[in-house]
Design an enzyme around this catalytic site. Structure first.
Site, PDB file in Angstrom:
ATOM      1  CB  THR A 194      -0.880  -0.095   1.022  1.00 52.09           C
ATOM      2  OG1 THR A 194      -1.934  -0.987   1.146  1.00 52.09           O
ATOM      3  CG2 THR A 194      -1.533   1.402   1.106  1.00 52.09           C
ATOM      4  CD  GLN A 228      -1.772 -10.969  -4.907  1.00 55.09           C
ATOM      5  OE1 GLN A 228      -1.411 -12.196  -4.893  1.00 55.09           O
ATOM      6  NE2 GLN A 228      -2.386 -10.218  -4.082  1.00 55.09           N
ATOM      7  CB  SER A 266       3.644  -6.611  -0.061  1.00 58.85           C
ATOM      8  OG  SER A 266       3.196  -6.724   1.166  1.00 58.85           O
ATOM      9  CG  HIS A 279       1.527  -9.522   3.804  1.00 59.47           C
ATOM     10  ND1 HIS A 279       0.263  -9.909   3.566  1.00 59.47           N
ATOM     11  CD2 HIS A 279       1.708  -8.321   3.276  1.00 59.47           C
ATOM     12  CE1 HIS A 279      -0.411  -9.047   3.172  1.00 59.47           C
ATOM     13  NE2 HIS A 279       0.228  -8.089   2.869  1.00 59.47           N
ATOM     14  CB  CYS A 302     -24.487  -9.981   1.105  1.00 60.12           C
ATOM     15  SG  CYS A 302     -24.201 -11.226  -0.174  1.00 60.12           S
TER      16      CYS A 302
HETATM   17  N1  PLP Z   1      -1.307  -4.542  -4.361  1.00 60.25           N
HETATM   18  C1  PLP Z   1      -1.933  -5.724  -4.636  1.00 60.25           C
HETATM   19  C2  PLP Z   1      -2.035  -6.265  -6.008  1.00 60.25           C
HETATM   20  C3  PLP Z   1      -2.492  -6.496  -3.412  1.00 60.25           C
HETATM   21  O1  PLP Z   1      -2.963  -7.506  -3.840  1.00 60.25           O
HETATM   22  C4  PLP Z   1      -2.154  -6.061  -2.194  1.00 60.25           C
HETATM   23  C5  PLP Z   1      -2.752  -6.706  -1.002  1.00 60.25           C
HETATM   24  O2  PLP Z   1      -3.655  -7.541  -1.058  1.00 60.25           O
HETATM   25  C6  PLP Z   1      -1.557  -4.647  -1.948  1.00 60.25           C
HETATM   26  C7  PLP Z   1      -1.274  -3.911  -3.154  1.00 60.25           C
HETATM   27  C8  PLP Z   1      -1.306  -4.029  -0.404  1.00 60.25           C
HETATM   28  O3  PLP Z   1      -0.198  -4.395  -0.278  1.00 60.25           O
HETATM   29  P1  PLP Z   1      -0.033  -4.475   1.574  1.00 60.25           P
HETATM   30  O4  PLP Z   1      -1.162  -5.495   2.151  1.00 60.25           O
HETATM   31  O5  PLP Z   1       1.339  -5.033   1.696  1.00 60.25           O
HETATM   32  O6  PLP Z   1      -0.388  -3.131   1.922  1.00 60.25           O
END
Ligand code: PLP
Length: 374
Positions: free
Chosen positions: A72, A178, A198, A200, A323
Site C-alpha cells: 500500500t 502478487q 510486499s 507478506h 452482500c
Molecule cells: N497491491 C496488490 C495487488 C495487492 O494484492 C495488495 C494486497 O492485497 C496490495 C497492493 C497491498 O499490499 P499490503 O497489504 O502490503 O499493503
C-alpha cells in the site's frame, strides 16, 4: 475437521527461516542502523546485505531498492510522489482492475486536479496494448498497470505496455505485489521505472515491502525526516522485517519452479474434480496467470454465503462479492471483466500455497459439492 488455508493472495504463512533470521535483530542486535558506534554495525551490515539480496532477486541495483511498510505504501508513493514531482506532464493512466491502493491513490491525485484515465480490460482481465496506445499522449506523466491481478491472477503484458509508455516519454510503474516471489521478474529486461512489492505475499512478515525505483527516475520523497533510504523515505528501519523479507524472497525465488509446478498440478486437479462434479461454474482470468490463483464463479450462488459455509467446514477462501441487506455488490474487477451477474455473485477466490496438498483439494471440492448441490 480439516483446517485448510487457501487464501495466499491475501497473505502467506511466515517462512520458518525468515522467522529465525528476524530473532537476533529483535533481541540482541537491536541497534539503530543510523548510529556510528560499533554496536550498530551488525544492523547496518544486515540492512545492506538485505538490499543486495532483494535487488538480485529482481535484477535491480541495491541502491534502487527502497524499503517501505508494504504494498500500500509503495503504491501510494509511486502514484502521489510522481504526480507531484517536477515537469509539465501531469496525466496518469492506470487500469480499472487495480488494487484499491492504486485506485484510491489515483482518486486522491484526481481531487488535486491531476487527470487520471482508467483503462478497460478484456474479458480475461488483460489491458490491451492498443488501448494504452489510444489513451497515451504527450501529457501523460505515468502509466501504472499491475503485474498480476489479486482477484483473478491475470498477468499483464508488462514489457509491451512499458515500451508504449516510454515511446511517449512517460514513466512506467507496476504494482507487482502478487507477482514478486511467484514468477520470475527482471526489471532491467522489462525496463520498468518503478515496482511495488510486499513481503507478506511471499512468506515474509507483514508490514514490510519495497519500492524499486530505477536510477535517475524523478520522484519526490515519500516521507521527510532522517536520511534513511537515501533520504527518500525517512524513519528508523525495521531491520528484523527487512532481513526476513530478504530471506523469504531469496528462498521463494530459488524454489519458484518446483512450487509453481506443484500449484499448477493442484489447480488442474481442482478444475477436473469440479467439472466431474458437474457444478455450473466459470473460471475467471486469463491462461497467463499467477499459478494457484483460482477465481471461480458458481451460477446462481452467493459468494459470501459460500465463504461462510466453507469457513464452517474449516476452509479459508475469499469472495469477489459482498452482500448488504438488499444487494450483492460485485467487485470492481469482476465488473470490469464483465462476468455475467448470475455467475459474478457466486464468486470465490481460492489461492493456493506451497503447503497445500491434493488431499486438501479433494476436501475443498467435496465441501463445495455439499454446499452447492444441497
Ligand atoms: N497491491 C496488490 C495487488 C495487492 O494484492 C495488495 C494486497 O492485497 C496490495 C497492493 C497491498 O499490499 P499490503 O497489504 O502490503 O499493503
Amino acid at each position: 475437521m480439516m483446517k485448510v488455508y487457501v487464501d495466499h493472495a491475501a497473505t502467506t504463512p511466515l517462512d520458518i527461516d525468515a522467522f529465525n533470521a528476524m530473532k537476533p535483530f529483535l533481541l540482541n542486535d537491536f541497534g539503530n542502523a543510523s548510529q556510528q558506534y560499533s554496536f550498530a554495525r551488525t544492523a547496518k551490515a544486515a540492512l545492506k546485505a538485505a538490499r543486495v539480496t532483494i535487488a538480485k532477486c529482481i535484477n535491480a541495483e541495491p541502491e534502487e531498492i527502497y524499503f517501505t511498510s508494504g504494498g500500500t505504501e509503495s503504491d501510494n508513493w509511486a502514484i502521489k510522489s510522481t504526480a507531484f514531482a517536477f515537469g509539465n506532464h501531469r496525466a496518469i493512466i492506470t487500469s480499472q482492475i487495480e488494487h484499491h491502493a492504486i485506485l484510491r491513490s489515483c482518486h486522491a491525485v484526481e481531487r488535486m486536479g491531476i487527470p487520471v484515465f482508467y483503462l478497460p480490460v478484456d474479458s480475461s482481465g488483460v489491458v490491451q496494448p492498443d488501448i494504452l496506445s489510444e489513451y497515451i499522449d504527450d501529457s501523460t506523466k505515468m502509466v501504472s498497470i499491475m503485474y498480476a491481478n489479486n482477484e483473478i491472477g491475470t498477468i499483464q503484458p508488462i514489457k509491451k505496455l512499458c515500451e508504449i509508455t516510454h515511446s511517449k516519454g512517460a514513466l512506467f510503474h507496476t504494482d507487482a505485489v502478487q507477482a514478486v516471489g511467484h514468477i520470475p521478474i527482471d526489471v532491467k529486461e522489462l525496463d520498468i521505472d518503478m515496482l511495488s512489492a510486499s513481503a507478506h505475499k511471499f512468506n515474509g512478515p507483514k508490514g514490510i515491502g519495497f519500492l524499486y525505483i530505477k536510477k535517475g527516475t524523478q520522484i519526490a520523497p515519500y516521507a521527510d525526516g532522517g536520511a534513511q533510504e537515501f533520504g527518500m523515505r525517512a524513519g528508523t528501519e525495521n531491520i528484523a522485517s527487512i532481513v526476513a523479507m530478504a530471506v523469504a524472497l531469496e528462498k521463494n525465488c530459488n524454489r519458484m519452479k518446483s512450487v509453481s509446478d506443484h500449484l499448477i498440478g493442484l489447480e488442474k486437479l481442482m478444475t477436473s474434480l469440479l467439472k466431474k462434479a458437474e457444478l455450473d461454474f466459470i473460471k475467471n482470468g486469463s491462461p497467463k496467470k499467477i499459478p494457484g490463483n483460482i477465481s471461480l464463479s458458481f451460477k446462481n450462488a452467493e459468494g459470501e454465503m459460500l465463504l461462510h459455509r466453507l469457513d464452517l467446514m474449516g476452509i479459508s477462501v475469499s469472495t469477489g462479492s459482498a452482500c448488504d441487506s438488499k444487494n450483492t455488490q460485485i467487485s470492481h474487477v469482476l465488473e470490469a471483466v464483465h462476468v455475467s451477474e448470475n455467475y459474478a455473485k457466486g464468486t470465490i477466490r481460492i489461492s493456493l500455497g506451497y503447503e497445500n496438498t491434493e488431499e486438501e483439494i479433494f476436501y475443498i471440492v467435496q465441501s463445495l459439492m455439499k454446499i452447492l448441490k444441497r
